[in-house]
Design a protein around this motif. Structure first.
Motif, PDB file in Angstrom:
ATOM      1  N   LYS A 113       0.959  -1.158  -0.051  1.00  0.00           N
ATOM      2  CA  LYS A 113       0.031  -0.006   0.029  1.00  0.00           C
ATOM      3  C   LYS A 113       0.911   1.399  -0.089  1.00  0.00           C
ATOM      4  O   LYS A 113       0.552   2.148  -0.711  1.00  0.00           O
ATOM      5  N   ASP A 114       1.819   1.143   0.899  1.00  0.00           N
ATOM      6  CA  ASP A 114       2.771   2.293   0.892  1.00  0.00           C
ATOM      7  C   ASP A 114       3.664   2.772  -0.202  1.00  0.00           C
ATOM      8  O   ASP A 114       4.089   4.073  -0.476  1.00  0.00           O
ATOM      9  N   ALA A 115       3.803   1.534  -1.096  1.00  0.00           N
ATOM     10  CA  ALA A 115       4.919   1.536  -2.143  1.00  0.00           C
ATOM     11  C   ALA A 115       4.405   3.010  -3.162  1.00  0.00           C
ATOM     12  O   ALA A 115       5.312   3.742  -3.415  1.00  0.00           O
ATOM     13  N   VAL A 116       3.216   3.201  -3.361  1.00  0.00           N
ATOM     14  CA  VAL A 116       2.935   4.161  -4.164  1.00  0.00           C
ATOM     15  C   VAL A 116       3.099   5.519  -3.740  1.00  0.00           C
ATOM     16  O   VAL A 116       3.005   6.437  -4.726  1.00  0.00           O
ATOM     17  N   ILE A 117       2.998   5.670  -2.475  1.00  0.00           N
ATOM     18  CA  ILE A 117       3.353   7.149  -1.966  1.00  0.00           C
ATOM     19  C   ILE A 117       4.589   7.239  -1.259  1.00  0.00           C
ATOM     20  O   ILE A 117       4.798   8.105  -0.398  1.00  0.00           O
ATOM     21  N   THR A 118       5.546   6.245  -1.538  1.00  0.00           N
ATOM     22  CA  THR A 118       6.865   6.540  -0.818  1.00  0.00           C
ATOM     23  C   THR A 118       7.897   6.948  -2.178  1.00  0.00           C
ATOM     24  O   THR A 118       7.962   6.236  -2.956  1.00  0.00           O
ATOM     25  N   PRO A 119       8.426   8.077  -1.537  1.00  0.00           N
ATOM     26  CA  PRO A 119       9.561   8.559  -2.526  1.00  0.00           C
ATOM     27  C   PRO A 119      10.679   7.350  -3.066  1.00  0.00           C
ATOM     28  O   PRO A 119      10.870   6.456  -2.160  1.00  0.00           O
ATOM     29  N   PHE A 120      11.062   7.472  -4.042  1.00  0.00           N
ATOM     30  CA  PHE A 120      12.318   6.696  -4.724  1.00  0.00           C
ATOM     31  C   PHE A 120      13.265   6.768  -3.698  1.00  0.00           C
ATOM     32  O   PHE A 120      13.923   8.015  -3.246  1.00  0.00           O
ATOM     33  N   ASP A 121      14.138   5.713  -3.124  1.00  0.00           N
ATOM     34  CA  ASP A 121      15.118   6.015  -1.972  1.00  0.00           C
ATOM     35  C   ASP A 121      16.485   6.077  -3.014  1.00  0.00           C
ATOM     36  O   ASP A 121      17.305   5.348  -3.036  1.00  0.00           O
ATOM     37  N   SER A 122      16.592   7.232  -3.041  1.00  0.00           N
ATOM     38  CA  SER A 122      18.096   7.949  -3.675  1.00  0.00           C
ATOM     39  C   SER A 122      17.893   9.262  -3.678  1.00  0.00           C
ATOM     40  O   SER A 122      16.991   9.883  -3.591  1.00  0.00           O
ATOM     41  N   PRO A 123      19.506   9.785  -3.572  1.00  0.00           N
ATOM     42  CA  PRO A 123      19.345  11.370  -3.588  1.00  0.00           C
ATOM     43  C   PRO A 123      18.700  11.971  -4.553  1.00  0.00           C
ATOM     44  O   PRO A 123      18.816  11.510  -5.768  1.00  0.00           O
ATOM     45  N   LYS A 124      18.073  13.168  -4.351  1.00  0.00           N
ATOM     46  CA  LYS A 124      17.199  13.846  -5.078  1.00  0.00           C
ATOM     47  C   LYS A 124      18.243  14.613  -6.087  1.00  0.00           C
ATOM     48  O   LYS A 124      19.502  14.987  -5.767  1.00  0.00           O
ATOM     49  N   ILE A 125      18.006  14.964  -7.353  1.00  0.00           N
ATOM     50  CA  ILE A 125      18.680  15.712  -8.135  1.00  0.00           C
ATOM     51  C   ILE A 125      18.604  17.084  -7.845  1.00  0.00           C
ATOM     52  O   ILE A 125      19.400  17.959  -7.877  1.00  0.00           O
ATOM     53  N   ILE A 126      17.282  17.483  -7.477  1.00  0.00           N
ATOM     54  CA  ILE A 126      16.983  19.029  -7.131  1.00  0.00           C
ATOM     55  C   ILE A 126      17.172  18.972  -5.555  1.00  0.00           C
ATOM     56  O   ILE A 126      16.243  18.443  -5.046  1.00  0.00           O
ATOM     57  N   HIS A 127      18.009  19.490  -5.015  1.00  0.00           N
ATOM     58  CA  HIS A 127      18.156  19.804  -3.391  1.00  0.00           C
ATOM     59  C   HIS A 127      16.976  20.602  -3.054  1.00  0.00           C
ATOM     60  O   HIS A 127      16.394  21.405  -3.813  1.00  0.00           O
ATOM     61  N   ASP A 128      16.805  20.487  -1.588  1.00  0.00           N
ATOM     62  CA  ASP A 128      15.560  21.133  -0.962  1.00  0.00           C
ATOM     63  C   ASP A 128      15.908  22.849  -1.417  1.00  0.00           C
ATOM     64  O   ASP A 128      14.796  23.410  -1.291  1.00  0.00           O
ATOM     65  N   ASN A 129      16.814  23.274  -1.393  1.00  0.00           N
ATOM     66  CA  ASN A 129      17.159  24.752  -1.292  1.00  0.00           C
ATOM     67  C   ASN A 129      17.500  25.145  -2.595  1.00  0.00           C
ATOM     68  O   ASN A 129      17.846  26.453  -2.927  1.00  0.00           O
ATOM     69  N   SER A 130      17.375  24.509  -3.838  1.00  0.00           N
ATOM     70  CA  SER A 130      17.941  24.605  -4.860  1.00  0.00           C
ATOM     71  C   SER A 130      16.987  25.888  -5.611  1.00  0.00           C
ATOM     72  O   SER A 130      17.577  26.541  -6.552  1.00  0.00           O
ATOM     73  N   SER A 131      15.947  25.955  -5.226  1.00  0.00           N
ATOM     74  CA  SER A 131      15.022  26.906  -5.717  1.00  0.00           C
ATOM     75  C   SER A 131      15.038  28.154  -4.770  1.00  0.00           C
ATOM     76  O   SER A 131      14.130  29.281  -5.057  1.00  0.00           O
ATOM     77  N   SER A 132      15.834  28.144  -3.913  1.00  0.00           N
ATOM     78  CA  SER A 132      15.657  29.352  -2.788  1.00  0.00           C
ATOM     79  C   SER A 132      16.481  30.538  -3.613  1.00  0.00           C
ATOM     80  O   SER A 132      17.431  30.548  -4.425  1.00  0.00           O
ATOM     81  N   PRO A 133      16.251  31.704  -2.867  1.00  0.00           N
ATOM     82  CA  PRO A 133      16.882  32.992  -3.411  1.00  0.00           C
ATOM     83  C   PRO A 133      18.540  33.040  -3.251  1.00  0.00           C
ATOM     84  O   PRO A 133      19.037  33.847  -3.949  1.00  0.00           O
ATOM     85  N   LEU A 134      18.799  32.183  -2.433  1.00  0.00           N
ATOM     86  CA  LEU A 134      20.262  32.161  -2.293  1.00  0.00           C
ATOM     87  C   LEU A 134      20.972  31.268  -3.435  1.00  0.00           C
ATOM     88  O   LEU A 134      22.287  31.722  -3.616  1.00  0.00           O
ATOM     89  N   VAL A 135      20.316  30.332  -3.595  1.00  0.00           N
ATOM     90  CA  VAL A 135      21.069  29.484  -4.862  1.00  0.00           C
ATOM     91  C   VAL A 135      20.658  29.876  -6.362  1.00  0.00           C
ATOM     92  O   VAL A 135      21.655  29.981  -7.160  1.00  0.00           O
ATOM     93  N   THR A 136      19.387  30.162  -6.453  1.00  0.00           N
ATOM     94  CA  THR A 136      18.959  30.530  -7.705  1.00  0.00           C
ATOM     95  C   THR A 136      18.011  31.661  -7.768  1.00  0.00           C
ATOM     96  O   THR A 136      17.086  31.729  -7.997  1.00  0.00           O
ATOM     97  N   PRO A 137      18.606  32.929  -7.450  1.00  0.00           N
ATOM     98  CA  PRO A 137      18.199  34.145  -7.292  1.00  0.00           C
ATOM     99  C   PRO A 137      17.493  34.509  -8.677  1.00  0.00           C
ATOM    100  O   PRO A 137      16.533  35.349  -8.548  1.00  0.00           O
ATOM    101  N   GLU A 138      18.087  34.490  -9.647  1.00  0.00           N
ATOM    102  CA  GLU A 138      17.791  34.707 -11.051  1.00  0.00           C
ATOM    103  C   GLU A 138      16.200  34.174 -11.388  1.00  0.00           C
ATOM    104  O   GLU A 138      15.372  34.708 -12.207  1.00  0.00           O
ATOM    105  N   ARG A 139      15.706  32.972 -11.056  1.00  0.00           N
ATOM    106  CA  ARG A 139      14.644  32.405 -11.105  1.00  0.00           C
ATOM    107  C   ARG A 139      13.666  32.298  -9.752  1.00  0.00           C
ATOM    108  O   ARG A 139      12.603  31.572  -9.973  1.00  0.00           O
TER     109      ARG A 139
END
Length: 819
Positions: free
Chosen positions: A67-93
């Motif tokens: 049941k949980d498999a469908v709502i469990t994230p893939f167990d591998s480091p994400k490509i987009i890190h949690d702060n990748s969209s922050s104003p400190l990392v990509t202020p231009e976007r």
């Protein structure tokens, strides 16, 4: 004292009883063997109980894992890190026009961003309630709107052609400080004709989504500024300089909204009627001032600035971050105009250098059309946050996916303002050409949505505003359903560039990318395989329906395109086979670059590309075409069932499918886009006679050829232009679709430059088809103001959703001859 005596007497009586009645048991003699047997049985029972208990626990845990498999994230480091969209990392976007469903709206790339945007209405029309423009809506019947220039980073310029006037919206950003910097928006409204005065109200708003505070400052009905704070933005100020207009009148609304998808409704609930002057008797609609409900959980979280004046009007809105310490001057007035012109000049030069349209023979007007198409693709990129609603066979009811962000382009701002998996692959063929960093960001966001099964929901409906635009029957995503893995089209070049660059950053991205692509690829090869080796079958078709002339295959992306009339496990779908050939080749390349095991991918690619095996499974000698195979009959029709005498009066039954001949296992000889896939993905060998047959069928007017592009289904096909249900008109049964014509032109270009006996034929068809597509799309754009979802094969008229600047914007690459 009494209790102790009684207990003592009872003990004495028991002690003096005869042995045979002590404790009410008759004494027996138990042998040592019997005693051992009893102990052994007791142990067996204990072991059995323990085993069953452990098995039950394991079973229920296993069921929960399923049941949980469908709502469990893939167990591998994400490509987009949690702060990748922050104003400190990509202020231009960080800030952008990431609300594509609105005519004009801005937000940040954060989970709970404040939203800003524009509404407007024409005063003194006599209509009650007044028609207010806000979300893009085809029912508004606006004569044309879209971005005329947008670079995806610094600025955007848009024109909106309303009934009696033209609105021009633009914005410019300055990415400074630690909270995303400043931006300014400018809105001007110009009447189309001189004559009777036209009065328009512009309403610019800001609303918070869940956290933060607003402190509006008003003077004499005029909202002069709003001081605010959120976690992501820190302290900020939004100000409203006096507008450039004749005798403007100002009003405002300061209130509270529970959800950002109800902004228009909340505003309309706080509109009141006033008198403009003694000469005008028609109602004049104004905002009600400060009207914060008593039951709101806090202070105001929604503020609207209203300006009403006779046209023309020009207004500015300035957003300034308190974290910008060395701001030389406000981004306003002449400074704004100079900054915008600087970005426009850079944009024009970049477009010219990339696409070289003047060298291709296109004049300024046609080039302007191409610039608009490309700008609307870039300006149609949104940022969404939320959770999909999904379901697997282990759930009786839908469940929520994990909450996640998605940076994605959308197919159509009014009709499909959300992410679609197979559309996104086509989108990023163009986006990558314009700005590969944006394309990477988009595709990597999508791949981070991979679950533990290796599945990505094919339609992304994230957040309240996105869900408000989707009919309920399309919201839930089933984990058995795929979509064409078109990401491999842009990833071919992206991965190739990363391998060539060989930088530490790109190697790190490839290492994060590879396990996700591998899991996604394996998911297709376990859930979408057919009943025999090297055969694939789309899941999601309904074998029980009797309301559809041909059960839809939504998962293929080609919806009502004719497949086997009676879905079974033994179907063979040639388009999915070809998509998997493409995917196998790309997987081999990336695995080899990472020194991973690549031979199996290469072997799969070679097997799926083997023309002899392909012909055995999918070449129809009768139809002389590549075809699906399945349990099928072409001779079907829709008709009303016989009237039931017990049917309540006034209830007309729906039409149902009637089979004129019984189905049998055979090739589905409906020539069209699906038949072209071995050609579209360049699998057919250049010397193959099958290629000659395909080229002739393409060029045949009775098959796919028109003066406007290739139709999706041959005129000779039984289901050409046929309704699929009583109410559902033809969709992929004759209309011209630009994404498939783009693939066709790419294949024609390939075969015209590849040595073989049909080079010249491919070259001739390529030239004529390219001209037909570009000329018709440009002609329809000038005629209607829009790029369309598809085009009529008999007239060339635009059809379906509009503007549709998703994959139809690939016309830019067709003009530039970039495939």
């Amino acid at each position: 004292m009494t209790k102790d005596r009684s207990d003592s007497r009872r003990r004495n009586l028991v002690k003096n009883k005869p042995p045979e009645i002590v404790n009410n048991h008759v004494p027996t003699r138990v042998s040592s063997k019997t005693k051992q047997g009893l102990d052994f049985r007791t142990k067996l029972i204990g072991i059995f109980v323990t085993t069953v208990s452990v098995a039950l626990i394991a079973y229920f845990r296993y069921q929960q894992l399923l049941k949980d498999a469908v709502i469990t994230p893939f167990d591998s480091p994400k490509i987009i890190h949690d702060n990748s969209s922050s104003p400190l990392v990509t202020p231009e976007r960080f800030w952008g026009s990431y609300r594509p469903h609105t005519y004009f709206g801005l937000k940040t790339r954060t989970a709970h961003s404040p939203v800003v945007g524009l509404m407007w209405l024409q005063q003194f029309t006599g209509k009650m309630p007044p028609p207010i423009r806000h979300w893009c809506n085809q029912d508004d019947q606006i004569k044309g709107y879209g971005w005329t220039a947008h670079d995806g980073v610094n600025f955007g310029v848009q024109e909106i052609n309303d009934d009696n006037f033209v609105l021009n919206t633009s914005f410019v950003k300055r990415s400074e400080g630690i909270h995303g910097g400043d931006w300014t928006a400018k809105i001007s409204v110009i009447p189309k004709e001189s004559g009777s005065p036209i009065f328009v109200s512009l309403m610019f708003y800001i609303a918070l989504d869940g956290q933060g505070s607003l402190d509006p400052v008003a003077s004499k009905n005029r909202l002069t500024e709003i001081n605010g704070h959120t976690e992501e933005l820190g302290n900020f100020r939004m100000s409203f300089p006096k507008a450039s207009a004749k005798s403007p009148k100002y009003h405002h609304l300061v209130t509270y909204t529970q959800s950002i998808e109800k902004l228009k409704e909340v505003m309309m609930g706080n509109i009141r009627v006033d008198a403009w002057d003694k000469a005008r008797t028609m109602p004049y609609f104004i905002l009600g001032g400060r009207m914060v409900p008593r039951d709101s959980p806090g202070g105001p979280n929604y503020a609207v600035h209203q300006i009403t004046a006779q046209l023309p009007i020009e207004m500015e809105v300035l957003f300034e971050s308190e974290s910008v310490e060395d701001r030389s001057e406000p981004l306003s007035g002449d400074t704004y105009d100079k900054t915008l012109h600087k970005y426009l000049a850079r944009f024009d030069q970049k477009f010219t250098d990339l696409f070289q349209l003047q060298r291709k023979g296109y004049n300024k007007s046609v080039t302007k059309f191409a610039i608009s198409a490309m700008s609307n693709m870039i300006g149609g990129i949104g940022y969404f946050y939320g959770s999909s609603i999904v379901q697997s066979k282990y759930h009786k009811e839908p469940v929520n996916y994990w909450k996640a962000p998605l940076y994605t382009a959308v197919p159509s701002r009014p009709f499909f303002p959300r992410g679609f998996l197979w559309d996104e692959g086509f989108h990023n063929i163009l986006i990558r050409e314009w700005d590969e960093s944006i394309s990477r960001d988009i595709l990597f966001h999508w791949l981070d949505l991979l679950n533990s099964e290796g599945w990505i929901p094919r339609e992304q409906i994230l957040g309240e505003e996105a869900r408000a635009k989707v009919p309920a029957q399309f919201v839930v995503q089933q984990n058995r359903n795929a979509n064409p893995p078109t990401f491999f089209l842009p990833l071919q070049k992206i991965i190739s560039n990363m391998i060539k660059s060989n930088t530490d950053k790109d190697r790190a991205i490839l290492k994060a990318l590879y396990p996700r692509l591998k899991a996604w690829y394996n998911w297709y090869n376990t859930t979408q395989v057919g009943s025999q080796r090297s055969v694939y079958r789309w899941r999601g078709r309904d074998p029980t329906t009797n309301k559809q002339l041909n059960p839809q295959t939504l998962t293929s992306g080609l919806d009502d395109y004719p497949r086997a009339s009676h879905p079974t496990d033994d179907e063979r779908h040639i388009d999915l086979r070809c998509w998997m050939a493409l995917a196998s080749g790309v997987m081999a390349d990336i695995a080899r670059a990472l020194n991973a095991e690549w031979e199996e991918y290469r072997a799969t690619y070679q097997m799926l590309s083997d023309n002899k095996l392909l012909d055995e499974l999918h070449w129809s000698k009768e139809g002389q075409q590549y075809s699906d195979y399945g349990f099928h009959t072409d001779k079907v029709k829709l008709e009303f069932p016989k009237v039931n005498p017990n049917q309540p009066p006034g209830q007309q039954p729906e039409k149902v499918r009637v089979e004129i001949t019984n189905p049998k296992y055979q090739f589905v000889n409906s020539f069209g886009y699906v038949s072209l896939f071995p050609f579209l993905l360049k699998i057919v060998e250049p010397s193959s006679p099958k290629l000659f047959s395909i080229l002739n069928n393409i060029k045949n007017p009775n098959m796919l050829w028109t003066d406007y592009g290739l139709r999706s289904l041959s005129r000779s096909a039984k289901l050409y232009k046929r309704y699929n249900t009583q109410h559902d008109g033809p969709y992929w049964r004759g209309a011209i679709w630009i994404n498939m014509n783009y693939l066709t032109l790419g294949a024609l270009n390939h075969y015209s430059f590849t040595e073989g006996p049909y080079q010249e034929l491919a070259k001739t068809i390529y030239k004529d088809l390219r001209n037909n597509i570009v000329e018709n799309m440009y002609r329809q754009y000038i005629k209607t103001g829009y790029i369309w979802e598809n085009y009529d094969d008999k007239t060339g008229d635009g059809k379906g959703s509009h503007p549709f600047t998703g994959w139809s914007a690939l016309v830019v690459l067709i003009m530039a001859e970039k495939y």
